[in-house]
Design a protein around this motif. Structure first.
Motif, PDB file in Angstrom:
ATOM      1  N   TYR A  26      -1.366   0.071  -6.323  1.00  0.00           N
ATOM      2  CA  TYR A  26      -1.289  -1.085  -5.253  1.00  0.00           C
ATOM      3  C   TYR A  26      -0.068  -0.763  -4.548  1.00  0.00           C
ATOM      4  O   TYR A  26       1.011  -0.325  -4.827  1.00  0.00           O
ATOM      5  CB  TYR A  26      -1.136  -2.254  -6.122  1.00  0.00           C
ATOM      6  CG  TYR A  26      -1.063  -3.580  -5.367  1.00  0.00           C
ATOM      7  CD1 TYR A  26      -2.323  -4.218  -5.131  1.00  0.00           C
ATOM      8  CD2 TYR A  26      -0.131  -4.111  -4.946  1.00  0.00           C
ATOM      9  CE1 TYR A  26      -2.370  -5.265  -4.276  1.00  0.00           C
ATOM     10  CE2 TYR A  26      -0.240  -5.342  -4.028  1.00  0.00           C
ATOM     11  CZ  TYR A  26      -1.248  -5.786  -3.692  1.00  0.00           C
ATOM     12  OH  TYR A  26      -1.467  -6.978  -3.309  1.00  0.00           O
ATOM     13  N   SER A  27      -0.408  -0.977  -3.161  1.00  0.00           N
ATOM     14  CA  SER A  27       0.852  -0.480  -2.251  1.00  0.00           C
ATOM     15  C   SER A  27       0.833  -1.519  -1.204  1.00  0.00           C
ATOM     16  O   SER A  27       0.087  -1.600  -0.181  1.00  0.00           O
ATOM     17  CB  SER A  27       0.488   0.850  -1.748  1.00  0.00           C
ATOM     18  OG  SER A  27       1.511   1.316  -0.768  1.00  0.00           O
ATOM     19  N   ASP A  28       1.875  -2.198  -0.784  1.00  0.00           N
ATOM     20  CA  ASP A  28       2.084  -3.000   0.415  1.00  0.00           C
ATOM     21  C   ASP A  28       2.516  -1.913   1.524  1.00  0.00           C
ATOM     22  O   ASP A  28       2.016  -2.150   2.560  1.00  0.00           O
ATOM     23  CB  ASP A  28       3.474  -3.939   0.104  1.00  0.00           C
ATOM     24  CG  ASP A  28       3.186  -5.010  -0.730  1.00  0.00           C
ATOM     25  OD1 ASP A  28       1.735  -5.412  -0.905  1.00  0.00           O
ATOM     26  OD2 ASP A  28       3.997  -5.590  -1.571  1.00  0.00           O
ATOM     27  N   THR A  29       3.257  -0.852   0.965  1.00  0.00           N
ATOM     28  CA  THR A  29       3.603  -0.021   2.154  1.00  0.00           C
ATOM     29  C   THR A  29       2.443   0.694   2.883  1.00  0.00           C
ATOM     30  O   THR A  29       2.226   0.921   3.878  1.00  0.00           O
ATOM     31  CB  THR A  29       4.604   1.277   1.516  1.00  0.00           C
ATOM     32  OG1 THR A  29       5.587   0.543   1.058  1.00  0.00           O
ATOM     33  CG2 THR A  29       4.835   2.200   2.604  1.00  0.00           C
ATOM     34  N   GLY A  30       1.264   0.783   2.124  1.00  0.00           N
ATOM     35  CA  GLY A  30       0.187   1.164   2.373  1.00  0.00           C
ATOM     36  C   GLY A  30      -0.534   0.581   3.478  1.00  0.00           C
ATOM     37  O   GLY A  30      -1.045   0.914   4.559  1.00  0.00           O
ATOM     38  N   TYR A  31      -0.598  -0.725   3.259  1.00  0.00           N
ATOM     39  CA  TYR A  31      -1.112  -1.788   4.212  1.00  0.00           C
ATOM     40  C   TYR A  31      -0.247  -1.679   5.491  1.00  0.00           C
ATOM     41  O   TYR A  31      -0.771  -1.977   6.515  1.00  0.00           O
ATOM     42  CB  TYR A  31      -1.496  -3.188   3.750  1.00  0.00           C
ATOM     43  CG  TYR A  31      -2.904  -3.121   3.111  1.00  0.00           C
ATOM     44  CD1 TYR A  31      -4.006  -3.937   3.741  1.00  0.00           C
ATOM     45  CD2 TYR A  31      -3.239  -2.440   1.761  1.00  0.00           C
ATOM     46  CE1 TYR A  31      -5.213  -4.235   3.180  1.00  0.00           C
ATOM     47  CE2 TYR A  31      -4.546  -2.737   1.314  1.00  0.00           C
ATOM     48  CZ  TYR A  31      -5.378  -3.331   1.923  1.00  0.00           C
ATOM     49  OH  TYR A  31      -6.601  -3.317   1.535  1.00  0.00           O
ATOM     50  N   ASN A  32       0.733  -1.472   5.558  1.00  0.00           N
ATOM     51  CA  ASN A  32       2.108  -1.911   6.601  1.00  0.00           C
ATOM     52  C   ASN A  32       1.555  -0.384   7.328  1.00  0.00           C
ATOM     53  O   ASN A  32       1.763  -0.549   8.623  1.00  0.00           O
ATOM     54  CB  ASN A  32       3.439  -1.791   6.109  1.00  0.00           C
ATOM     55  CG  ASN A  32       3.548  -3.059   5.575  1.00  0.00           C
ATOM     56  OD1 ASN A  32       2.890  -4.047   5.830  1.00  0.00           O
ATOM     57  ND2 ASN A  32       4.932  -3.066   4.506  1.00  0.00           N
ATOM     58  N   LEU A  33       1.398   0.586   6.753  1.00  0.00           N
ATOM     59  CA  LEU A  33       1.036   1.987   7.325  1.00  0.00           C
ATOM     60  C   LEU A  33      -0.144   1.973   7.941  1.00  0.00           C
ATOM     61  O   LEU A  33      -0.395   2.265   9.291  1.00  0.00           O
ATOM     62  CB  LEU A  33       0.818   3.069   6.501  1.00  0.00           C
ATOM     63  CG  LEU A  33       0.576   4.522   7.080  1.00  0.00           C
ATOM     64  CD1 LEU A  33       1.529   4.845   8.252  1.00  0.00           C
ATOM     65  CD2 LEU A  33       0.454   5.495   5.936  1.00  0.00           C
ATOM     66  N   LEU A  34      -1.262   1.206   7.464  1.00  0.00           N
ATOM     67  CA  LEU A  34      -2.458   0.793   8.042  1.00  0.00           C
ATOM     68  C   LEU A  34      -2.351   0.082   9.399  1.00  0.00           C
ATOM     69  O   LEU A  34      -3.132   0.278  10.202  1.00  0.00           O
ATOM     70  CB  LEU A  34      -3.448   0.167   7.137  1.00  0.00           C
ATOM     71  CG  LEU A  34      -4.871  -0.271   7.674  1.00  0.00           C
ATOM     72  CD1 LEU A  34      -5.724   1.080   8.031  1.00  0.00           C
ATOM     73  CD2 LEU A  34      -5.640  -1.077   6.740  1.00  0.00           C
ATOM     74  N   GLU A  35      -1.391  -1.171   9.134  1.00  0.00           N
ATOM     75  CA  GLU A  35      -1.135  -1.880  10.369  1.00  0.00           C
ATOM     76  C   GLU A  35      -0.632  -1.029  11.511  1.00  0.00           C
ATOM     77  O   GLU A  35      -1.109  -1.373  13.071  1.00  0.00           O
ATOM     78  CB  GLU A  35      -0.010  -2.988  10.028  1.00  0.00           C
ATOM     79  CG  GLU A  35       0.150  -3.952  11.100  1.00  0.00           C
ATOM     80  CD  GLU A  35       1.590  -4.669  10.857  1.00  0.00           C
ATOM     81  OE1 GLU A  35       2.320  -5.102  11.644  1.00  0.00           O
ATOM     82  OE2 GLU A  35       1.802  -4.913   9.658  1.00  0.00           O
ATOM     83  N   LEU A  36       0.244  -0.121  11.185  1.00  0.00           N
ATOM     84  CA  LEU A  36       0.870   0.629  12.232  1.00  0.00           C
ATOM     85  C   LEU A  36      -0.255   1.493  12.912  1.00  0.00           C
ATOM     86  O   LEU A  36      -0.188   1.594  14.246  1.00  0.00           O
ATOM     87  CB  LEU A  36       1.989   1.538  11.775  1.00  0.00           C
ATOM     88  CG  LEU A  36       2.432   2.379  12.784  1.00  0.00           C
ATOM     89  CD1 LEU A  36       3.739   1.517  13.705  1.00  0.00           C
ATOM     90  CD2 LEU A  36       3.748   3.435  12.135  1.00  0.00           C
ATOM     91  N   ALA A  37      -1.043   2.239  12.124  1.00  0.00           N
ATOM     92  CA  ALA A  37      -2.057   2.823  12.562  1.00  0.00           C
ATOM     93  C   ALA A  37      -3.245   2.146  13.280  1.00  0.00           C
ATOM     94  O   ALA A  37      -3.417   2.631  14.423  1.00  0.00           O
ATOM     95  CB  ALA A  37      -2.801   3.677  11.535  1.00  0.00           C
TER      96      ALA A  37
END
Length: 465
Positions: free
Chosen positions: A179-190
């Protein structure tokens, strides 16, 4: 005398803890009437100030109710249209946005996100990560700093700057669920870099407005909201995260219910195709660890489980500083429930609501209702610890063991039993606080009493012959 006193304390504790944890009610009552009994009782038991619940049947919201207070200090009541931080329910909404862009040819879920990134790139040597992996928490990206919070009017780092500090790989992409909040933040940036649009504006136009989520937004508007409350019941000031895609959505319970209705089989919406929704709901990776208690898999932005009657259910919850949320759906039959609270102490409340909801569907308890198992275990442990305290004091009255090694061992156990509650009380957050907000202090007291009894054995006079 001491044993008798402790025995009375043990009985009083058990009588105090027993009511409300397994409330008596008529199972023949309609679900709305059951919840009208369950919710106030659990709120009082766990010191939860307010909650809003929406029931969905056959693809339509059929009942909405607000309980408690939006602000207990001013006696401002909770209202059905209250605006909440919905925390990680943001993730399934973000997943809809990513799928919408994929279906309209603006974002490739299976291409490396680094192909899109222009304002920040993962460190050299980082394996290639796809949008699909980020959506399913299988990219190998670490959880991230979920405590990175900033006042709405305070400077906060831009998302690229935050990712530069927060990004870390903890596994190989595609290997397992993490589980990763950072992963979804990276998706937002992408998504922003790929579309050259602001994430909030894009999500509003493509998802929120078309689905009728009238008050929902990924931007802070300054609108009046209930006052959030932390695990100690203290008020929480408004805050924002550096990213929005993982937990930055503001919405009402009605907004989330409209989102849920749009995901039901046969829903009248033209945002995503039935195939796109099915892809979001399809289990993509098995979950492990604590998550496996409540879910079997994770799709794209949705936890998944199979109900006892074979139907597929999808859900997501959210826990933030002072706020909690939960959304559960059975897309095949159009059943669902939305629960939003302005308290971080609401997990047992949510579990009790989901227990009643499960019974109304004619199935065994959904996974998240198993939070109540922790209470059963805690009550048994409290009883054993207090019984241990009584026994230890009785043994101490008879005299301590003569063997030095035995006394040292007993003293070490006693120290651990007395010190861990003090250590726990000094922590800002422990998982124990979330699942046992009303019981963990009892657990700590019972542990300390048992520790005191063992200390009496270790330091008391030698056992008489």
């Amino acid at each position: 005398m001491i044993a008798s006193t402790v025995g009375r304390l043990m009985l009083a504790a058990l009588l105090t803890l027993a009511p409300g944890l397994s409330p008596l009610r008529a199972d023949t009552l309609p679900l709305e009437d059951r919840l009208a009994e369950t919710i106030p009782a659990r709120m009082a038991l766990d010191d939860v100030p307010g909650v809003v619940v929406v029931l969905i049947e056959r693809g339509a919201a059929v009942w909405t109710a607000a309980f408690g207070f939006s602000d207990p200090e001013t006696d401002r009541p909770m209202t059905e249209d209250a605006l909440f931080r919905v925390e990680s329910i943001s993730k399934p909404v973000t997943a809809w946005g990513a799928m919408r862009l994929a279906e309209t040819g603006r974002f490739d879920l299976d291409a490396p996100v680094s192909d899109c990134l222009t304002r920040w790139q993962p460190p050299a040597g980082t394996p290639l990560i796809t949008g699909r992996q980020l959506l399913s928490h299988s990219a190998g990206v670490g959880l991230g700093d979920y405590a990175a919070r900033y006042a709405p009017d305070a400077p906060r780092p831009r998302l690229p700057t935050h990712l530069a500090e927060d990004f870390a790989m903890i596994g190989a992409p595609g290997a397992q669920f993490a589980y990763s909040d950072t992963g979804y933040n990276l998706l937002e940036l992408a998504i922003e870099d790929c579309t050259e649009e602001d994430f909030s504006a894009l999500m509003g136009r493509e998802i929120l407005v078309p689905l009728g989520m009238a008050r929902a937004s990924f931007d802070w508007s300054g609108a009046e909201m209930p006052v959030g409350h932390d695990l100690h019941g203290q008020p929480v000031a408004p805050y924002l995260y550096p990213g929005r895609g993982s937990g930055g959505l503001f919405a009402t319970a009605a907004d989330i219910a409209r989102f849920a209705v749009a995901a039901m089989a046969g829903a009248d919406q033209d945002v995503l195709s039935p195939e796109g929704i099915a892809a979001l709901h399809r289990p993509g990776v098995p979950v492990g660890g604590l998550f496996s208690v409540a879910a079997e898999g994770y799709g794209l932005g949705h936890f998944t489980e199979v109900l006892s009657d074979g139907r597929a259910a999808v859900w997501h919850g959210g826990q933030g500083y002072g706020w909690m949320s939960h959304l559960h759906m059975v897309p095949e039959t159009g059943d669902g429930i939305v629960i939003l609270s302005n308290s971080q102490r609401a997990w047992p409340l949510f579990a009790a609501i989901l227990r009643d909801w499960s019974e109304s569907l004619g199935v065994e308890q959904v996974g998240m209702a198993r939070v109540l198992w922790a209470e059963t275990a805690a009550r048994a442990t409290i009883a054993l610890l207090i019984a241990g305290a009584v026994l230890a004091l009785w043994l101490a009255f008879r005299g301590r063991p003569r063997r030095h090694v035995t006394r040292i061992g007993v003293g070490g156990i006693a120290a651990a039993l007395m010190l861990w509650p003090l250590w726990a009380a000094a922590q800002d957050y422990l998982f124990l606080f979330s699942i046992l907000p009303g019981l963990w202090p009892w657990l700590g007291v019972a542990s300390a009493l048992c520790g005191i009894g063992l200390t009496a054995i270790a330091i008391g006079p030698e056992r008489r012959t």
